[in-house]
Motif scaffolding. Structure first.
Motif, PDB file in Angstrom:
ATOM      1  N   UNK A 100      35.651  49.212  43.990  1.00  0.00           N
ATOM      2  CA  UNK A 100      37.111  49.216  44.023  1.00  0.00           C
ATOM      3  C   UNK A 100      37.662  50.505  44.632  1.00  0.00           C
ATOM      4  N   UNK A 101      36.946  51.613  44.437  1.00  0.00           N
ATOM      5  CA  UNK A 101      37.442  52.889  44.976  1.00  0.00           C
ATOM      6  C   UNK A 101      37.408  52.924  46.507  1.00  0.00           C
ATOM      7  N   UNK A 102      36.657  52.015  47.126  1.00  0.00           N
ATOM      8  CA  UNK A 102      36.528  51.988  48.583  1.00  0.00           C
ATOM      9  C   UNK A 102      37.618  51.174  49.267  1.00  0.00           C
ATOM     10  N   UNK A 103      38.397  50.426  48.494  1.00  0.00           N
ATOM     11  CA  UNK A 103      39.281  49.445  49.125  1.00  0.00           C
ATOM     12  C   UNK A 103      40.766  49.801  48.942  1.00  0.00           C
ATOM     13  N   UNK A 104      41.590  49.220  49.836  1.00  0.00           N
ATOM     14  CA  UNK A 104      43.032  49.456  49.841  1.00  0.00           C
ATOM     15  C   UNK A 104      43.812  48.283  49.267  1.00  0.00           C
ATOM     16  N   UNK A 105      43.226  47.087  49.369  1.00  0.00           N
ATOM     17  CA  UNK A 105      43.959  45.865  49.053  1.00  0.00           C
ATOM     18  C   UNK A 105      43.054  44.883  48.327  1.00  0.00           C
ATOM     19  N   UNK A 106      43.585  44.227  47.302  1.00  0.00           N
ATOM     20  CA  UNK A 106      42.896  43.135  46.631  1.00  0.00           C
ATOM     21  C   UNK A 106      43.540  41.830  47.083  1.00  0.00           C
ATOM     22  N   UNK A 107      42.747  40.987  47.762  1.00  0.00           N
ATOM     23  CA  UNK A 107      43.217  39.649  48.136  1.00  0.00           C
ATOM     24  C   UNK A 107      42.644  38.679  47.110  1.00  0.00           C
ATOM     25  N   UNK A 108      43.522  38.110  46.300  1.00  0.00           N
ATOM     26  CA  UNK A 108      43.075  37.241  45.210  1.00  0.00           C
ATOM     27  C   UNK A 108      43.417  35.792  45.522  1.00  0.00           C
ATOM     28  N   UNK A 109      42.382  34.958  45.603  1.00  0.00           N
ATOM     29  CA  UNK A 109      42.605  33.526  45.784  1.00  0.00           C
ATOM     30  C   UNK A 109      42.744  32.865  44.427  1.00  0.00           C
TER      31      UNK A 109
END
Length: 287
Positions: free
Chosen positions: A21-30
């Motif tokens: 999670x620390x590597x990412x900018x955005x959570x795309x949740x389906x």
């Protein structure tokens, strides 16, 4: 029936998501457009706090249109970016890039002010089993990047996919959560096929689904199966479906299990009509 399914690989997948999670900018949740409340893993809100969020109402073609409009308003009110899509047909996919840029606008502008050039947005794609994550990624990328299937649990590990100079996706396995506080949530997930059917009693599940659909979608049920108007109980209707589809065991005994499987397949594939099991008022208080 007690609805629960949490195989060991899901626990590993959750730990992997926490680490990345620390590597990412955005959570795309389906989420599944028919059950947007039940198909949202509450752990994702904790894992993805302080990250930009984009919710994709997948399988929107199977959901009640008026109900989906209510869900879009609900998610926007709670601070999410949201789109309706159908990953299988590609409907709505062309709008995802714009939604990603809008969701990450602050991050993109911050990078620009700092003189950071060429750093892509990194997005983690998350969701429950069988919600269509891999199908979405393949449709979004325009090529087969991930393995897909109509059974939950096809994706077992993480996979980085570079879509362009501006965007990278991290595909993750579908995860449920260890215990459903509300058994109605587990029941709804079983309706759409997000649990292993082999652990379920299909006859009981079909009766539960019929009970649910008779409240708002009795007309659609009658148009599909043609049962008499005077039939009232779910068991009577399931028996009628079994007999009309010639679902018998040896002799003339009704094979309820076979009829239940046919009915569940009709619902999951949209042959009964556009149906939503949940409405946003169920979700008030949970963002």
């Amino acid at each position: 029936m007690n609805y629960q399914w949490y195989p060991g690989h899901m626990m590993k997948a959750k730990r992997m998501m926490q680490e990345n999670m620390k590597l990412i900018d955005l959570v795309i949740e389906l989420v599944d457009a028919r059950i947007p409340f039940s198909s949202r893993n509450p752990d994702i809100d904790e894992l993805g706090k302080n990250k930009s969020r984009l919710v994709l109402l997948n399988k929107a073609d199977l959901a009640d249109e008026a109900c989906s409009r209510e869900w879009i308003a609900f998610f926007k009110k709670n601070g999410f970016h949201v789109l309706e899509i159908n990953a299988k047909t590609g409907a709505g996919i062309k709008h995802v890039n714009g939604a990603v840029k809008e969701a990450c606008r602050e991050k993109i502008e911050r990078d620009r002010r700092r003189g950071i050039v060429g750093r892509p947005v990194r997005a983690m794609v998350v969701g429950i089993p069988n919600v269509g994550k891999s199908t979405f990624i393949n449709a979004f990328a325009g090529k087969a990047c991930t393995k897909t299937g109509n059974k939950p649990g096809v994706t077992k590990g993480k996979q980085w996919i570079r879509l362009s100079k501006e965007l990278e996706l991290l595909d993750t396995p579908g995860i449920l959560w260890p215990k459903f506080d509300d058994q109605e949530v587990g029941r709804n997930l079983a309706f759409i096929g997000s649990m292993n059917d082999e652990i379920l009693q299909k006859t009981e599940l079909a009766i539960d689904l019929l009970t649910c659909l008779m409240i708002n979608y009795r007309k659609e049920l009658r148009e599909r199966y043609g049962f008499p108007e005077e039939m009232e109980t779910p068991l009577q209707i399931l028996a009628y479906i079994c007999e009309s589809r010639k679902c018998y065991k040896k002799g003339s005994e009704i094979d309820y299990e076979k009829g239940a499987s046919l009915f569940l397949d009709d619902f999951r594939s949209g042959r009964i009509g556009r149906i939503s099991i949940e409405r946003p008022e169920k979700s008030e208080g949970r963002s």
